[in-house]
Design a protein around this motif. Sequence first.
Motif, mmCIF file in Angstrom:
data_model
loop_
_atom_site.group_PDB
_atom_site.id
_atom_site.type_symbol
_atom_site.label_atom_id
_atom_site.label_comp_id
_atom_site.label_asym_id
_atom_site.label_seq_id
_atom_site.Cartn_x
_atom_site.Cartn_y
_atom_site.Cartn_z
ATOM 1 N N VAL A 234 17.146 -35.863 83.235
ATOM 2 C CA VAL A 234 17.764 -37.180 83.027
ATOM 3 C C VAL A 234 17.243 -38.180 84.056
ATOM 4 C CG1 VAL A 234 19.955 -38.446 83.049
ATOM 5 C CG2 VAL A 234 19.817 -36.205 81.947
ATOM 6 N N LEU A 241 23.611 -39.399 83.328
ATOM 7 C CA LEU A 241 24.276 -38.526 82.364
ATOM 8 C C LEU A 241 25.152 -39.310 81.394
ATOM 9 C CD1 LEU A 241 25.295 -35.411 84.496
ATOM 10 C CD2 LEU A 241 23.732 -35.461 82.540
ATOM 11 N N ALA A 242 25.690 -40.431 81.835
ATOM 12 C CA ALA A 242 26.533 -41.247 80.956
ATOM 13 C C ALA A 242 25.747 -41.833 79.789
ATOM 14 C CB ALA A 242 27.192 -42.365 81.756
ATOM 15 N N ILE A 244 23.638 -40.099 77.971
ATOM 16 C CA ILE A 244 23.314 -39.011 77.046
ATOM 17 C C ILE A 244 24.390 -38.883 75.971
ATOM 18 C CG2 ILE A 244 22.776 -36.565 76.830
ATOM 19 C CD1 ILE A 244 20.725 -38.207 78.446
ATOM 20 N N PHE A 247 23.817 -33.086 73.819
ATOM 21 C CA PHE A 247 23.262 -32.056 74.696
ATOM 22 C C PHE A 247 22.905 -30.844 73.845
ATOM 23 C CE2 PHE A 247 24.303 -28.566 77.960
ATOM 24 C CZ PHE A 247 23.007 -28.563 78.457
ATOM 25 N N THR A 261 27.772 -27.104 80.143
ATOM 26 C CA THR A 261 28.356 -28.378 79.713
ATOM 27 C C THR A 261 29.468 -28.819 80.656
ATOM 28 O OG1 THR A 261 27.847 -27.873 77.392
ATOM 29 C CG2 THR A 261 29.498 -29.578 77.813
ATOM 30 N N LEU A 264 27.982 -30.329 83.697
ATOM 31 C CA LEU A 264 27.421 -31.657 83.445
ATOM 32 C C LEU A 264 28.519 -32.708 83.335
ATOM 33 C CD1 LEU A 264 24.526 -30.938 80.911
ATOM 34 C CD2 LEU A 264 24.390 -31.271 83.391
ATOM 35 N N ARG A 265 29.632 -32.355 82.725
ATOM 36 C CA ARG A 265 30.739 -33.322 82.635
ATOM 37 C C ARG A 265 31.307 -33.625 84.024
ATOM 38 N NH1 ARG A 265 32.446 -31.072 77.123
ATOM 39 N NH2 ARG A 265 31.855 -32.774 75.704
ATOM 40 N N ALA A 269 28.647 -36.582 82.851
ATOM 41 C CA ALA A 269 28.469 -36.656 81.401
ATOM 42 C C ALA A 269 29.774 -37.088 80.732
ATOM 43 C CB ALA A 269 28.019 -35.309 80.848
ATOM 44 N N ARG A 270 29.664 -37.771 79.609
ATOM 45 C CA ARG A 270 30.837 -38.286 78.919
ATOM 46 C C ARG A 270 31.653 -37.172 78.259
ATOM 47 N NH1 ARG A 270 26.974 -41.766 76.148
ATOM 48 N NH2 ARG A 270 27.789 -40.920 74.204
ATOM 49 N N LEU A 273 30.500 -36.322 74.752
ATOM 50 C CA LEU A 273 29.171 -35.722 74.625
ATOM 51 C C LEU A 273 29.192 -34.662 73.521
ATOM 52 C CD1 LEU A 273 26.273 -35.368 75.939
ATOM 53 C CD2 LEU A 273 27.314 -33.498 77.259
#
Length: 328
Positions: A234, A241-242, A244, A247, A261, A264-265, A269-270, A273
Amino acid sequence: MTTLNLRPSTPGARVLGMGSWQPSRIVTNDELAQRVDTNDQWIRDRVGIQSRRIADEGTLLVDMAAEAGSLALKDAGLEPTDIDTVLVATCTMPDLIPNAAAQTATRIGIPAPGAFDVNTACAGFCYGLGIASDLIRAGSAGRTLVIGAEKLSDWLDWDDRSTSIIFADGAGAVVLGPAPDEASVGIGPVAWGSAGDMKDAIRINHATHGIVQEGQTVFRWATTQIAPVALRAVELAGLTLADIDVFIPHQANLRIVEAVTKRLRKAGAREDLRVADDIVHSGNTSSASIPLALDHMRAEGRVRSGDVALLVGFGAGLSFAGQVVVIP
């Protein structure tokens, strides 16, 4: 001093189309339980698989690769004659030579392309995507077909519960082409690497001709080492990550997918996702798993044109690679 005439380069590559193919035979957990000491709930709890697709003996790996590649060409609106390079990511060809790519190209009808295989096992598709993207950017290739194809059923000891419940057969493909300008670039730089000191974690037992996997070792490694690879991919793409939307990690084990996952959150990350879970009905198809999952998610409406997808592959070697891709 002699000056070489270099071919003009492009800003980068983009995905033009995609396709996938799986055998029609569905093998359930209950069917496997008739041969090895297991049951449906035991398999679901440990790897998340409910069923997988297995090819018959007469179906060759290159047959599956050609089917997926042909569908990707159709999706891109291209003819076989439009392709100048073919790359097949695979680790399950029956022989070292001849390679899969040249045979696959001939089956599709692609005339005299540059054709070669990449073997980094389950990371193969992401490795291949990175190589093809750079070939296009440098001007060494034009429209390029990248295929991940595996016939893992040829390399299984069906009496080994630790592997026979996991692996399956299939193929997925994408067509890449030059981006006309920087705003159209759809494939980010590859973040890749290897851990050769862990080569014995996934290997071939020469006595049985079957895959051997140290499941707990691979699980611990993947759940701690793959999230940083995803983050690096990324960053190399100049995103966060926001940014994306989707995944798509290698479909090795549903518990690994969920664990990565979650990391990543926590890193940004959202919550919305969308995460690939193709392993539930496709099993682990090694280098085919990412393009298979991508194509299936698109068919289900879970991936849409313009989405930003994060791909990460990892497997025997141990090898790993990932990149950010814009969905066509």
